[in-house]
Design a protein around this motif. Structure first.
Motif, mmCIF file in Angstrom:
data_model
loop_
_atom_site.group_PDB
_atom_site.id
_atom_site.type_symbol
_atom_site.label_atom_id
_atom_site.label_comp_id
_atom_site.label_asym_id
_atom_site.label_seq_id
_atom_site.Cartn_x
_atom_site.Cartn_y
_atom_site.Cartn_z
ATOM 1 N N LEU A 144 0.812 -1.219 0.000
ATOM 2 C CA LEU A 144 0.000 0.000 0.000
ATOM 3 C C LEU A 144 0.845 1.269 0.000
ATOM 4 C CD1 LEU A 144 -2.870 -0.975 2.465
ATOM 5 C CD2 LEU A 144 -2.748 -1.226 -0.006
ATOM 6 N N GLN A 145 2.158 1.073 0.028
ATOM 7 C CA GLN A 145 3.088 2.205 0.028
ATOM 8 C C GLN A 145 2.800 3.167 1.177
ATOM 9 O OE1 GLN A 145 3.364 3.808 -3.985
ATOM 10 N NE2 GLN A 145 4.262 1.913 -4.711
ATOM 11 N N LEU A 146 2.675 2.585 2.375
ATOM 12 C CA LEU A 146 2.599 3.419 3.571
ATOM 13 C C LEU A 146 4.014 3.925 3.835
ATOM 14 C CD1 LEU A 146 0.376 1.126 5.859
ATOM 15 C CD2 LEU A 146 -0.323 2.680 4.031
ATOM 16 N N LYS B 203 -1.803 7.795 -7.564
ATOM 17 C CA LYS B 203 -1.409 7.603 -8.975
ATOM 18 C C LYS B 203 -2.527 8.000 -9.925
ATOM 19 C CE LYS B 203 1.987 4.031 -8.035
ATOM 20 N NZ LYS B 203 1.538 3.646 -6.676
ATOM 21 N N ARG B 204 -3.791 7.904 -9.471
ATOM 22 C CA ARG B 204 -4.901 8.124 -10.403
ATOM 23 C C ARG B 204 -5.898 9.207 -9.995
ATOM 24 N NH1 ARG B 204 -3.577 2.758 -11.431
ATOM 25 N NH2 ARG B 204 -4.059 2.263 -9.282
ATOM 26 N N ASP B 205 -5.945 9.555 -8.699
ATOM 27 C CA ASP B 205 -7.085 10.353 -8.226
ATOM 28 C C ASP B 205 -6.789 11.856 -8.085
ATOM 29 O OD1 ASP B 205 -9.806 10.399 -7.433
ATOM 30 O OD2 ASP B 205 -9.206 10.557 -5.333
ATOM 31 N N ARG C 187 2.742 14.850 -9.167
ATOM 32 C CA ARG C 187 2.532 14.509 -7.767
ATOM 33 C C ARG C 187 3.853 14.120 -7.085
ATOM 34 N NH1 ARG C 187 2.805 13.294 -3.467
ATOM 35 N NH2 ARG C 187 1.331 12.373 -2.001
ATOM 36 N N PHE C 188 4.788 13.547 -7.878
ATOM 37 C CA PHE C 188 6.012 13.023 -7.272
ATOM 38 C C PHE C 188 7.241 13.770 -7.801
ATOM 39 C CE2 PHE C 188 2.888 9.545 -7.271
ATOM 40 C CZ PHE C 188 2.841 9.293 -5.909
ATOM 41 N N CYS D 104 7.961 6.153 0.093
ATOM 42 C CA CYS D 104 6.976 5.051 0.058
ATOM 43 C C CYS D 104 6.811 4.452 -1.339
ATOM 44 C CB CYS D 104 5.644 5.519 0.624
ATOM 45 S SG CYS D 104 4.917 6.883 -0.293
ATOM 46 N N HIS D 105 7.172 5.218 -2.367
ATOM 47 C CA HIS D 105 7.068 4.662 -3.727
ATOM 48 C C HIS D 105 8.394 4.079 -4.207
ATOM 49 C CE1 HIS D 105 8.617 8.646 -4.940
ATOM 50 N NE2 HIS D 105 7.740 9.120 -4.086
#
Ligand SMILES: [Fe+2]
Length: 228
Positions: free
Chosen positions: A49-51, A193-195, A204-205, A219-220
């Protein structure tokens, strides 16, 4: 963004959490080196979940002006049997005068809270059907259960202790004034990634310049743990 900036930002984020007496879960304390000694099969939820830590300059290349320090604490996956949790939680740290640029979420409803520090300032406006900023439509949001009505783009100031509920398709931009803000996000499932839809170009990154070795994995970046 340089790796040295990311390493420093996470060192600093630990110190800031300690200042606010916020205790973090174990996975937030692992350096890249510590991760390599972990039984990874036991940490599959965190990895899948990439916490964990998420430092971003939103692709703008000037972290002190446009950027955000996030720690994803919990999350789920939409329509997933393995991870059915329908909610997410993040710690946010917003440096003084550091902004998160205009964006909205197509699916996610989120509460953004000021848990302490300076003022959390926020501008809001509805997205039109073609994802432009609606300059006309009045914004009604609830701040801790109380209705507030704002003109599009009007600044809402959240004092320490206050929080606002942002429905899907409501553009928001926020920054800290007077001092750093310890923020918090409580939301529906989060899918970075999508929202996310940004009003202006960027992302975003961060694009990372590896000027020094990795101290903390973002986390990614957990995929790097599978490479020996
Ligand atoms: Fe958001």
């Amino acid at each position: 963004m340089k790796r040295s900036q990311i390493n420093y930002a996470i060192d600093k984020a630990h110190a800031i959490a300690a200042t606010f007496r916020v205790c973090l879960p174990e996975f937030a304390l692992f350096t890249a080196e510590a991760w390599r000694e972990q039984p990874l099969e036991e940490w599959s939820e965190v990895l899948d979940l990439q916490l964990g830590w998420d430092i971003t300059d939103f692709g703008r290349g000037d972290f002190s002006k446009t950027g955000l320090t996030l720690l994803t604490l919990r999350n789920g996956v939409l329509h997933s049997a393995a991870y059915p949790k329908p909610y997410a939680e993040k710690m946010l740290q917003i440096q003084q005068e550091q902004q998160t640029p205009w964006h909205f979420h197509a699916h996610k409803m989120e509460d953004i809270l000021n848990r302490g520090g300076g003022d959390l300032c926020m501008q809001l406006g509805w997205a039109t059907d073609d994802a432009l900023f609606d300059e006309q439509r009045r914004v009604e949001v609830r701040v801790d259960g109380r209705w507030r009505t704002l003109k599009p783009g009007e600044t809402l100031v959240l004092k320490p202790g206050q929080g606002v509920c942002l429905p899907p398709r409501l553009y928001h931009r926020f920054w800290a004034e007077k001092a750093l803000v310890l923020g918090w996000e409580i939301s529906m499932v989060n899918d970075d990634k999508r929202d996310n839809h940004f009003l202006e170009p960027g992302g975003r990154f961060p694009v990372i310049d590896e000027d020094v070795p990795v101290k903390w994995l973002l986390c990614h970046e957990y995929g790097r743990l599978n490479v020996t």
